[in-house]
Design an enzyme around this catalytic site. Structure first.
Site, PDB file in Angstrom:
ATOM      1  CE  LYS A 118       4.710   2.042   7.304  1.00  0.00           C
ATOM      2  NZ  LYS A 118       4.761   3.061   6.246  1.00  0.00           N
ATOM      3  CB  SER A 273      -5.298   1.320   7.654  1.00  0.00           C
ATOM      4  OG  SER A 273      -4.131   1.788   8.300  1.00  0.00           O
TER       5      SER A 273
END
EC number: 4.3.3.6
Lengths: 334, 281
Positions: A118, A273
């Site tokens: 990212k 997550s």
């Protein structure tokens, strides 16, 4: 799911204003192959092509080599290498930036599947750094703290392909216009609550269905309303889907969540997550991989959803709202 | 109500017309393995084919039952490790799949990840070794085919090349070959058959008794585009430099391509495979 994605083939890239990232042509082919134009790297066809190969797959957030190996073993189609998964970014607060290139390289060396990483919205130097270490895909992500609140990265200038998030069709087409070769929903990362990803996917599909029934005159007006380029809207209306591969992201925590997003028309799923904050990451990862392939097979989904241990606790976006730690990430970038 | 009736009639009439014009058309059901990857494109390309007196139906394959209804199979591009692991974990699928791929009567085509899986059992190199997991196993579609994963490199080395492929219809029209983190042939060493290079000489003839097993090389990248050789000390043994650039190979009813014809906008390789390998024309 029913329409093919268009890959504009052999579409040479425009030369960029920034000389340092002018597209470089691929492995040594120059007009020698067959009678054609030769082999070129970094074309839009090559960039969107990798996304095509990820379809029907799960891309998993991993924070270290061990997790990357667990993800590959479980059947991840690619991994997203980052120092902190979104839930931890929410917990820790502060500014979230590109991960340490050394950590990303370790993960690239540990697995044979594609590795993504990212960068902050608008941070073209972070992207140049990731391209130089050879990542397979860059996520220009709202999960990190934006570096530019007005502009996204000019992604055509890069040889490495980009994926970007969206909340609706206009945002998706603006990102594609800037050069994104793959789109994902923004969802609400790090919450384990799928509601925002569902909202974004439904918004995109609903606008595509509206566009598909419009006349040319109406499409011009609709493009203005969406603040999207007319030619991309026209192509989307013709295909009845986004013109690049589109994944779900942001809040997927269970096999059922993943199958839900597939039934809503996504080509594949990012899980952040949800895996490594759960009780048994390897088992949950395997289950989500199976669920994305067999998303229309409830008895198989029942089987893979059985006895997975605890899911991540999560944050309910609708009850916590703006008060939730880290706030709404989906509002970053537009 | 009336118009609906008319519509039904009209449709069924048009559908029966082509059949009436000649002998009964041959119906073929072709499966496309739909566990992960770019399978929908193969289905759409197959549906676009027009082959005289033949009706092609293309279906996605996710279970053993679905596979058993097919005559031929495409293993698409995607991630070979994912396709392998989803196949292993889908009850009853892998054994049927292996039988299908190894049966000389069944036409099978592997593109990119599919080509990796078409390698012989101990014929896959290049994956990272994960503790406690044996090297990835090939499904044994082509005898003596050893493949190296991602030999062309990461996504930054992915490329497109226009190649003339003499075996296709309109042989001088270049085919846009898209290589995405592509695998390469490590070596082609069939124990019981020969290898014929058909990229130069279209009129090369193969004795009828050999046709089912001879390995035919249908496209080779020029030497300046071939990937660097893989490590020579792997469990695959030394690679063969001359084989590294071979990107389209046929053995009887089996075909492999290390690139992605399903992304090219050109159906000629699909047509070639259906005509030569599936229908035996």
């Amino acid at each position: 799911m029913s329409e093919p994605t268009v890959v504009p083939s052999s579409n040479p890239l425009p030369t960029t204003a920034n000389g340092s990232s002018t597209p470089v042509f691929g492995r040594g082919v120059s007009g020698q192959v067959g009678g054609g134009a030769g082999g070129a790297g970094g074309t839009f066809g090559v960039k969107t092509g990798l996304a095509q190969m990820l379809k029907g797959g799960v891309i998993m957030d991993v924070m270290n080599v061990e997790q990357a190996k667990i993800a590959e073993e479980a059947g991840a189609a690619a991994v997203m290498a980052l120092e902190r998964i979104p839930a931890n970014i929410r917990r820790d607060g502060g500014v979230a930036r590109m991960s340490d290139p050394g950590m990303i390289k370790q993960i690239m060396e540990a697995v044979s599947i594609p590795v993504m990483a990212k960068v902050r919205i608008g941070h073209m130097v972070e992207a140049q750094i990731l391209q130089s270490i050879g990542v397979d895909y860059i996520d220009e992500s709202e999960v990190l703290t934006p570096a530019d609140d007005q502009h996204h990265i000019g992604k055509h200038a890069f040889k490495v392909p980009f994926v970007c998030g969206c909340k609706n069709l206009g945002e998706a087409l603006r990102r594609i216009s800037e050069g994104a070769a793959m789109i994902r929903t923004k969802g609400e990362a790090g919450t384990g609550d799928v509601v925002e990803a569902v909202r974004h996917q439904r918004a995109v599909m609903s606008d595509i269905r509206r566009a598909a029934s419009m006349s040319d005159e109406e499409l011009y007006a609709f493009a203005k309303e969406l603040s999207a380029p007319y030619h991309l809207l026209k192509e989307t209306a013709r295909l009845k889907r986004l013109p690049v591969v589109s994944f779900a992201a942001g809040g997927v925590a269970t096999p059922a969540d993943a199958a839900l997003m597939m039934q809503l028309g996504c080509d594949g799923v990012f899980v952040g997550s949800g895996i490594f904050l759960s009780g048994d990451p390897a088992k949950r990862a395997r289950a989500i991989v199976q669920a994305v392939t067999h998303y229309n097979n409830p008895s198989l989904l029942a089987e893979v959803s059985t006895d997975l241990g605890e899911a991540m606790v999560g944050i309910s976006v609708s009850t916590e709202g703006e008060r939730m730690q880290g706030g709404r990430m989906a509002g970053r970038g537009n | 109500m009336i118009s609906y009736h008319h519509l039904t009639l009209a449709t069924s009439t048009t559908m029966t017309l082509p059949m009436a014009s000649s002998s009964k058309p041959r119906r073929v059901i072709i499966g496309v393995l739909a566990l992960q990857g770019a399978f929908i494109e193969h289905i759409h390309y197959l549906e676009r084919l027009r082959i005289p007196n033949t009706v092609i139906r293309a279906i996605p394959i996710r279970t053993a039952d679905q596979l058993e209804s097919c005559e031929a199979l495409i293993i698409p591009g995607g991630e070979s490790t994912v396709i392998q692991s989803v196949a292993e974990r889908t009850e009853g699928l892998l054994p049927i799949l292996l039988d299908f791929v190894r049966n000389p009567q069944r036409a099978v085509w592997g593109t990119c990840a599919g080509m990796i899986l078409m390698a012989e059992e101990d014929g896959i190199g290049g994956g990272k070794v994960i503790k406690g997991r044996p090297p990835q196993k090939g499904w044994g579609g082509i005898e003596g085919l050893k493949v190296w994963r991602n030999l062309y490199g990461t996504q930054l080395e992915s490329f497109e090349a226009h190649m003339e492929i003499p075996a296709l219809s309109q042989p001088t029209k270049p085919f846009n070959c898209i290589f995405i983190r592509a695998p390469a042939v490590h070596s082609l060493q069939p124990k019981s058959t020969s290898v014929a290079d058909l990229t130069q000489d279209l009129h090369h003839t193969i004795a009828p008794t050999e046709t089912s097993t001879t390995i035919e090389v249908l496209a080779t990248l020029p030497s300046e585009c071939t990937p660097p050789p893989p490590p020579q000390d792997s469990h695959l043994g030394p690679s063969n430099h001359e084989d590294l650039g071979k990107v389209m190979i046929r053995q009887g009813s089996k075909l492999v391509t290390s690139f992605h014809p399903e992304l090219s906008g050109d159906t000629r390789i699909h047509q070639y495979w259906v005509e030569k390998c599936v229908l035996g024309m």
